[in-house]
Design a protein around this motif. Structure first.
Motif, PDB file in Angstrom:
ATOM      1  N   LYS A   8     -56.913  -4.172  24.182  1.00  0.00           N
ATOM      2  CA  LYS A   8     -57.894  -3.016  24.695  1.00  0.00           C
ATOM      3  C   LYS A   8     -57.739  -1.978  23.830  1.00  0.00           C
ATOM      4  O   LYS A   8     -58.951  -1.293  23.634  1.00  0.00           O
ATOM      5  N   GLU A   9     -56.902  -1.423  23.259  1.00  0.00           N
ATOM      6  CA  GLU A   9     -56.629  -0.144  22.404  1.00  0.00           C
ATOM      7  C   GLU A   9     -57.393  -0.659  21.065  1.00  0.00           C
ATOM      8  O   GLU A   9     -58.107   0.130  20.269  1.00  0.00           O
TER       9      GLU A   9
ATOM     10  N   VAL B  22     -62.225  -3.614  10.710  1.00  0.00           N
ATOM     11  CA  VAL B  22     -63.014  -2.686  10.525  1.00  0.00           C
ATOM     12  C   VAL B  22     -63.500  -2.172   9.141  1.00  0.00           C
ATOM     13  O   VAL B  22     -64.695  -1.966   8.897  1.00  0.00           O
ATOM     14  N   ALA B  23     -62.710  -2.614   8.016  1.00  0.00           N
ATOM     15  CA  ALA B  23     -63.006  -2.515   6.830  1.00  0.00           C
ATOM     16  C   ALA B  23     -64.264  -3.660   6.708  1.00  0.00           C
ATOM     17  O   ALA B  23     -64.969  -3.218   5.842  1.00  0.00           O
TER      18      ALA B  23
ATOM     19  N   TYR C 139     -60.633   1.206  19.326  1.00  0.00           N
ATOM     20  CA  TYR C 139     -60.478   1.861  17.910  1.00  0.00           C
ATOM     21  C   TYR C 139     -61.821   1.086  17.369  1.00  0.00           C
ATOM     22  O   TYR C 139     -62.371   1.755  16.486  1.00  0.00           O
ATOM     23  N   GLU C 140     -61.813  -0.275  17.358  1.00  0.00           N
ATOM     24  CA  GLU C 140     -63.186  -0.798  16.505  1.00  0.00           C
ATOM     25  C   GLU C 140     -64.365  -0.378  17.300  1.00  0.00           C
ATOM     26  O   GLU C 140     -65.322  -0.287  16.279  1.00  0.00           O
TER      27      GLU C 140
ATOM     28  N   ILE D 146     -60.356   4.596   9.315  1.00  0.00           N
ATOM     29  CA  ILE D 146     -59.242   3.933   8.560  1.00  0.00           C
ATOM     30  C   ILE D 146     -58.463   4.793   7.965  1.00  0.00           C
ATOM     31  O   ILE D 146     -58.491   5.470   7.066  1.00  0.00           O
ATOM     32  N   PRO D 147     -57.269   5.370   8.596  1.00  0.00           N
ATOM     33  CA  PRO D 147     -56.233   6.402   8.102  1.00  0.00           C
ATOM     34  C   PRO D 147     -55.931   5.950   6.652  1.00  0.00           C
ATOM     35  O   PRO D 147     -55.352   4.702   6.235  1.00  0.00           O
ATOM     36  N   ALA D 148     -55.721   6.796   5.570  1.00  0.00           N
ATOM     37  CA  ALA D 148     -55.479   6.584   4.543  1.00  0.00           C
ATOM     38  C   ALA D 148     -55.166   8.099   3.535  1.00  0.00           C
ATOM     39  O   ALA D 148     -55.579   9.106   4.246  1.00  0.00           O
TER      40      ALA D 148
END
Length: 849
Positions: A312-313, A486-487, A317-318, A353-355
């Protein structure tokens, strides 16, 4: 065992990945083991003299029926016939194996061609423990989010097992792990946030955790019992054993931590080893066979709910990431220069996307923002990426593995995720993550009063982490599967933008062809993903429930029905129970005081226990269907009458009227199967169902051998029975004090008090704790377990009487001499707690007032 016998050198820290932990040659000493051949001859045995007065060597070669009672042999044969698959294990509770010996709890499984029987003294708590699972699962189902679910899971597991510390370990893709939730006894040091290396759980141990989901080490100081004959050169595979002895390396690890007992339950999500419930106790501890079985079942239920929560999470997110891709496409389509603006791309991509940094390489142009290599280093990295054949999104947590010179800038950029945005030579958007050195937060000095074993201090979480931390320098946090998906979406978007804006007009036809190929490939990729998703949904939809909430609700309803049936049976020492009690109990949830809507007529009969539980499920499904679709869903009436026919069989007629029009079901679900097939299949009786438009009707015939007695008193009807009235008026909206020394029983009793309307329930395990709660001044009612281990609740009862606060007693003991004479007028509830009993006691208290 002697490792030389297996052709393996002695195990130490340099080769523990090769330790044959599945064939230790010994078992833990809290039970005994017998291995049989297919013709039921004893092949091997361990620790039998301690429990059945026969040394293992004296049993070898003997038939099992010379040792166990005939009825025990029949029970074991029946359970062995139910084993399916190599890793299946069957459990039997409270079986008397040998005359003049107490009953045993038994586990059975296959090991190669042998049948393994493991036995330990029974504690007889299986019914009490099984009734707790319903409340535990309900609490998990009510959590919102993965982290609250993990915390509640640790709390529930500790309440169930009683261990000093319960941790939830989560594994990273590289096998290392972190304590992400825990529940602690007061005064115990916290391990929350502790990281540990993958080597702390060797590969063969992880493999066993996937097969055998439960592991107990009852006493770290235990001397294991050998499996005889010890000279056998074909060691017994104990992979699925409940008693399997423990690796000496692991024992030393636990001793160095000061741990006296441990328990672990695997968490399997979508077929992958997600993590562990790891429980520590600072003295020996052995939960009962039933408690351990319940813990294993709880772990499986928790895994299902965790998988749903994670999915679900990830879906949320997607979905958010797709919106980022849409914004990127819309903006770049209007302004092609956006593609060379690393700051703009970075802001958008980092939303998804965290970076720590972003580098963009398109048509030889470079732009970078955040923590990145230098321009020259980045161009060298792009050439290395182009040298590789991969045309999909690529990630690594350690750039230096693919390009050794990258170690020079690993503090700024240790890991990357590369998104190709063209064909050959490929252009890239590259996300960088900086080096992440694991840090461990310790609460207190874990080295106090610890004597290290022969392998030294390394066998502690602190020391093993220190050694591991040297190995993970130059490594970033890995990109997760959801981030990779996601990428892929961002890649599709950027491909579309690049193909639309960067090709010259003179190459329009070639560009269109290339674009078509790419889009077809991407469409194929997406279609495959969709088909895989549909396939997964079809598999899940094969079950009856449509959602986790519905699954929990349906499971809760059916388990409650069985629990209520067991409550009624155990009230009379597992003897026959009244049919009217069964019907009224099942109806109480739906009538809301309108008892005239259920008309019951028939002699007061009692049903034997083996038929009572079957009939309870049938009546439960009928009541549920009536409440959902039939007479009780509207303003109709349900009539139930029964009589004994000429053969002394019990005939039950069910008739609904006044409700909505009835249509036959379009499919045969689980409930319909229970109603139609349970009585014929399990009791050799009859079941006839008629879906009349005016209302459902049914006729059931219960063979006379299941009718225990016809009680005096003539015909019974709902008009002269108070059993349908479950009232908690005495505690409605009040603050109730519950004095109960067992945490597990208290948890279950709290649920029932709240079900009867209590606004708040304060728990106390002793007279001292109860006195402190009463001194708070807002207690309005109390329920006291009379026997509190080393004391009884008389002091609390006397204080309640002085304060004028009404109360009832609860007791697990029968007889009239349990409660002191001064409290003879106080109602007493017999354990196990049931809502009906509590309600009746409250009603009696109200009447007397």
């Amino acid at each position: 065992m002697n490792y030389q016998d297996t052709g393996m050198d002695a195990v130490n820290l340099t080769n523990c990945d090769r330790e044959p932990i599945h064939i230790p040659g010994t078992i833990q000493s809290f039970g005994f083991l017998i291995a049989m051949s297919a013709d039921w001859l004893v092949q091997r045995a361990a620790n039998t003299e301690q429990f059945i007065d026969s040394p293992p060597s004296s049993l070898l070669g003997k038939p099992l029926h010379d040792l166990f009672l005939p009825h025990a042999i029949r029970t074991l044969r029946d359970r062995i016939a139910m084993l399916r698959g190599d890793d299946a294990v069957e459990r039997v509770f409270s079986v008397r194996l040998i005359a003049e010996k107490p009953p045993f709890d038994v586990a059975l499984h296959f090991s190669g061609k042998s049948i393994i029987i493991e036995c330990e003294p029974a504690r007889g708590d299986e019914i009490e423990v099984s009734s707790l699972i319903r409340g535990m699962v309900s609490r998990l189902g009510s959590t919102d989010g993965t982290l609250p679910l993990l915390r509640e899971g640790a709390r529930q597991m500790r309440l169930l097992t009683g261990f000093d510390r319960v941790m939830v370990y989560r594994f990273a893709p590289d096998g290392s792990g972190e304590v992400v939730a825990e529940a602690l006894e007061t005064g115990i040091d916290s391990f929350l946030g502790l990281h540990f290396p993958a080597s702390d759980i060797p590969k063969q141990a992880r493999s066993l955790y996937m097969r055998n989901l439960f592991r107990i080490i009852a006493d770290v100081g235990d001397t294991p019992a050998p499996v005889e004959p010890v000279t056998d050169r074909d060691p017994l595979d104990l992979s699925m054993s409940l008693f399997r002895a423990v690796s000496p390396i692991h024992i030393e690890y636990l001793r160095n931590m000061g741990v006296g007992a441990s328990l672990s339950v695997s968490i399997i999500v979508d077929g992958k080893f997600w993590g562990l419930f790891a429980c520590h106790h600072y003295s020996p501890r052995l939960p009962s066979f039933a408690e351990r079985s319940a813990a294993e079942l709880f772990g499986q239920m928790f895994s299902l709910l965790l998988g749903t929560s994670v999915r679900k999470e990830m879906s949320v997110y997607e979905t958010r990431a797709r919106k980022v891709a849409d914004r990127m496409l819309a903006a770049a389509a209007q302004d092609s220069e956006r593609l060379n603006d690393a700051q703009w791309i970075g802001d958008l991509v980092l939303d998804a996307i965290p970076a720590d940094g972003v580098g963009v390489y398109i048509d030889g142009e470079v732009s970078m923002v955040g923590l990145t290599p230098s321009r020259e280093q980045f161009e060298r990295l792009v050439r290395e990426l182009n040298r590789r054949e991969a045309s999909q999104v690529f990630s690594t947590a350690r750039i230096s593995d693919m390009l050794p010179e990258a170690s020079d800038y690993s503090q700024r950029a240790a890991g990357l995720l590369a998104i190709p945005v063209s064909r050959r030579p490929r252009d890239f958007v590259v996300l960088f993550r900086e080096e992440q050195l694991r840090s461990v937060r310790w609460a207190g000095n874990q080295e106090k009063e610890i004597e290290y074993g022969p392998n030294g201090a390394r066998l502690t979480p602190r020391k093993s982490f220190e050694e591991w931390s040297d190995l993970v320098r130059g490594e970033a946090k890995a990109f997760e599967d959801a981030e990779m998906r996601v990428a892929e979406q961002l890649r599709s978007t950027l491909l579309e933008v690049v193909l639309r804006l960067t090709e010259a007009a003179s190459e329009e036809r070639r560009r269109a062809g290339e674009q078509q190929k790419l889009l077809i490939a991407e469409l194929n990729h997406r279609v495959r993903n969709i088909l895989a998703l549909i396939r997964a949904l079809m598999g899940q939809s094969g079950r009856e429930a449509n959602s986790v909430a519905e699954f929990v609700k349906t499971l809760d309803s059916r388990v409650q029905s069985l629990a209520r049936a067991h409550d009624q049976l155990t009230t009379d020492q597992w003897g026959p129970a009244r049919l009217t009690d069964l019907i009224s109990t099942e109806a109480s949830a739906y009538l809301s005081g309108e008892t005239q809507r259920l008309v019951c007529t028939g002699p007061e009969v009692t049903i034997t226990p083996n038929a009572f539980t079957v009939l309870a499920l049938v009546i439960h499904e009928l009541m549920t269907n009536a409440a959902k679709y039939g007479a009780l869903s509207d303003s109709g009436t349900v009539k139930v009458d029964w009589h004994l026919d000429d053969r002394e069989d019990l005939v039950i007629n069910w008739s609904e009227s006044g409700g909505p029009a009835v249509l036959p079901p379009t499919r045969k679900g689980f409930g319909t199967t229970v109603i139609q097939d349970s009585i014929p299949h399990e009791l050799d009786g009859e079941a006839q169902i008629s879906y009349k438009t005016a209302g459902l009707s049914a006729r059931f015939v219960i063979p006379g051998r299941y009718v225990a007695d016809v009680l005096e008193g003539g015909k019974m009807t709902t008009e002269n029975s108070s059993d349908l009235k479950f009232s908690g008026a005495a505690i409605e909206g009040k603050h109730v004090l519950l004095v109960e020394d067992s945490a597990l029983i208290a948890l279950d009793a709290e649920d029932k008090l709240r079900e009867l309307g209590a606004a708040e329930v304060s728990l106390a395990a002793s007279n001292g704790a109860a006195a402190r709660a009463l001194d708070g001044g807002d207690i309005e009612f109390a329920m006291l377990d009379f026997n509190l281990g080393r004391e009884n609740s008389t002091p609390t009862a006397e204080k309640l009487a002085r304060m004028g606060i009404p109360f009832v007693f609860a007791s697990g003991y029968g007889g009239d001499d349990t409660i002191p004479e001064q409290f003879a007028d106080v109602p007493v509830i017999l354990k196990p707690y049931a809502v009906q009993q509590i309600a009746q006691a409250l009603a009696k208290l109200t009447d007397e007032a």
